[in-house]
Write a protein that holds these residues in place. Structure first.
Motif, PDB file in Angstrom:
ATOM      1  N   PRO A 226      74.856 -46.508  28.571  1.00 11.52           N
ATOM      2  CA  PRO A 226      75.982 -46.752  27.855  1.00 11.52           C
ATOM      3  C   PRO A 226      77.379 -45.940  28.580  1.00 11.52           C
ATOM      4  O   PRO A 226      78.476 -46.537  28.173  1.00 11.52           O
ATOM      5  CB  PRO A 226      75.764 -46.345  26.344  1.00 11.52           C
ATOM      6  N   ASN A 227      76.926 -44.785  29.220  1.00  8.48           N
ATOM      7  CA  ASN A 227      78.312 -43.885  29.702  1.00  8.48           C
ATOM      8  C   ASN A 227      78.478 -44.659  31.049  1.00  8.48           C
ATOM      9  O   ASN A 227      79.457 -43.969  31.782  1.00  8.48           O
ATOM     10  CB  ASN A 227      77.815 -42.730  29.750  1.00  8.48           C
ATOM     11  N   ASP A 249      69.213 -46.539  26.879  1.00  5.20           N
ATOM     12  CA  ASP A 249      69.141 -44.998  26.838  1.00  5.20           C
ATOM     13  C   ASP A 249      68.401 -44.459  27.992  1.00  5.20           C
ATOM     14  O   ASP A 249      67.992 -44.924  28.913  1.00  5.20           O
ATOM     15  CB  ASP A 249      68.922 -44.442  25.434  1.00  5.20           C
ATOM     16  N   ASP A 256      71.967 -52.169  23.778  1.00  3.95           N
ATOM     17  CA  ASP A 256      73.034 -53.451  23.921  1.00  3.95           C
ATOM     18  C   ASP A 256      72.844 -54.221  24.807  1.00  3.95           C
ATOM     19  O   ASP A 256      71.824 -54.021  25.745  1.00  3.95           O
ATOM     20  CB  ASP A 256      74.365 -52.836  23.373  1.00  3.95           C
ATOM     21  N   HIS A 283      80.072 -48.393  26.734  1.00 10.81           N
ATOM     22  CA  HIS A 283      79.909 -48.368  25.256  1.00 10.81           C
ATOM     23  C   HIS A 283      81.474 -48.479  24.660  1.00 10.81           C
ATOM     24  O   HIS A 283      81.761 -49.020  23.573  1.00 10.81           O
ATOM     25  CB  HIS A 283      79.479 -46.832  25.108  1.00 10.81           C
ATOM     26  N   GLN A 287      82.826 -51.675  22.250  1.00  8.67           N
ATOM     27  CA  GLN A 287      83.375 -51.194  20.599  1.00  8.67           C
ATOM     28  C   GLN A 287      84.650 -52.098  20.560  1.00  8.67           C
ATOM     29  O   GLN A 287      84.894 -52.421  19.500  1.00  8.67           O
ATOM     30  CB  GLN A 287      83.765 -49.821  20.726  1.00  8.67           C
ATOM     31  N   TYR A 296      76.190 -50.565  18.129  1.00  9.83           N
ATOM     32  CA  TYR A 296      75.226 -51.080  18.911  1.00  9.83           C
ATOM     33  C   TYR A 296      74.991 -52.434  18.521  1.00  9.83           C
ATOM     34  O   TYR A 296      74.978 -52.669  17.392  1.00  9.83           O
ATOM     35  CB  TYR A 296      74.228 -49.949  19.295  1.00  9.83           C
TER      36      TYR A 296
END
Length: 353
Positions: A226-227, A249, A256, A283, A287, A296
């Motif tokens: 996500p980063n 992760d 997601d 991420h 959003q 998520y």
């Protein structure tokens, strides 16, 4: 990597494929037309900025293009176009500004895209010019093959009122999801005629699976954290020729997905004019289009459709037949560890052999 033991027999596969092929060959694109609905088309002289906002506001990833001078539908504008625009401007050190989007019409972008796609196509395939479309009398099998062979998400169903093709009427946007819905509806109460339907997906040569250690034939499954930057996600979508990427992760547990269509969320509050692709994370990008209370995708039924390796092909097909669902992510029971992914095109390539 799929289980190698107790696979379904080749005979059962061929019997099932024959039944499905016969059904698709004897039903036409008219079967896809809803009783009620609307189809949105865009004028080719519309500025890209307006088109970008229309797709976002209408919640659609693709729209046919109308050329009023020629009196014809001439192509489609898709979420992939905006991804390519973002990357092209980024390659020249430019942001997707109001000015850039306002001065470029859809028509001008499409002309420039022809050269860009020629440069990008490392596979040596010819660039497709003009509109890929189908007629209402075309069989469902022909429509499905047209979508697969041209690697597009949708095909406009167009009816011409005269023999020369003038006065065309846009009836519908055909998709593999709609065709699969017809298959599921037809065979729902006669599944015994399709031996493959009750087979677990892990027993069928279907989809892309995370390769096991020591497997020389395994294909890597594209996944991102996500980063990771939005720029890296867009590059992977284009270069890996996929429509969606699982976001996981550090333990490869599903959080997601990021899909091509998510790019339209940048139209919200003109985010495209305020961000840099290398500085925004996936991420943060996700959003933009989600409720802040649910960061998520587990809370959005259409975003993260999941199945287990033990689930039947019929169950997977029923889920893929829902509007807006284009792929199912295979996860490990209990942990949501990503094991693979099955797309609509994977299912049709298997069913049509």
């Amino acid at each position: 990597m799929q289980d190698a033991t107790h696979r379904i027999s080749e005979t059962d596969i061929q019997i099932s494929r024959h039944c499905i092929s016969l059904f698709l060959s004897t039903h036409s694109a008219y079967d896809l037309l809803p009783e009620l609905g609307k189809v949105i088309a865009l004028d080719v002289n519309l500025p890209v900025k307006q088109a970008f906002h229309i797709l976002y506001e209408q919640g659609i990833p693709v729209a046919p293009l109308w050329d009023s001078d020629r009196g014809q539908f001439v192509g489609v504008l898709s979420a992939l176009d905006f991804i390519l625009i973002l990357r092209e401007l980024g390659n020249h050190g430019l942001n997707l500004t109001e000015e850039e989007l306002e001065k470029h019409t859809i028509s001008a972008w499409k002309e420039g895209k022809q050269q860009l796609c020629k440069q990008m196509d490392a596979h040596g395939r010819p660039f497709q010019r003009g509109l890929i479309h189908a007629c209402p009398y075309d069989s469902l099998k022909d429509v499905a093959l047209k979508i697969l062979q041209n690697e597009v998400a949708t095909v406009p169903i167009i009816h011409a009122s005269s023999h020369d093709g003038s006065f065309p009427q846009l009836l519908h946007l055909a998709s593999l999801s709609g065709i699969l819905k017809c298959i599921c509806r037809h065979f729902r109460h006669s599944s015994s005629s399709l031996p493959i339907l009750q087979q677990p997906v892990c027993k069928i040569r279907l989809g892309t699976w995370v390769p096991k250690l020591g497997d020389p034939n395994g294909r890597p499954l594209a996944m991102l954290r996500p980063n990771a930057s939005l720029s890296s996600a867009l590059s992977l979508l284009v270069e890996a020729r996929v429509s969606s990427i699982p976001i996981v992760d550090d333990n490869d547990l599903l959080l997601d997905t990021y899909s091509r269509s998510d790019i339209t969320a940048l139209a919200k509050n003109r985010a495209y004019a305020l961000i840099h692709l290398d500085e925004m994370s996936i991420h943060q990008a996700l959003q933009l289009g989600q409720d802040a209370n649910f960061p998520y995708g587990f809370f959005n039924g259409h975003r993260c459709q999941m199945c287990l390796r033990s689930d039947s092909l019929q169950k997977v097909m029923e889920r893929l037949a829902n509007p807006g669902v284009r792929r199912i992510i295979i996860v490990e029971a209990g942990s949501k560890h990503v094991e693979g992914i099955i797309s609509l095109s994977d299912v049709f390539r298997f069913l049509l052999g």
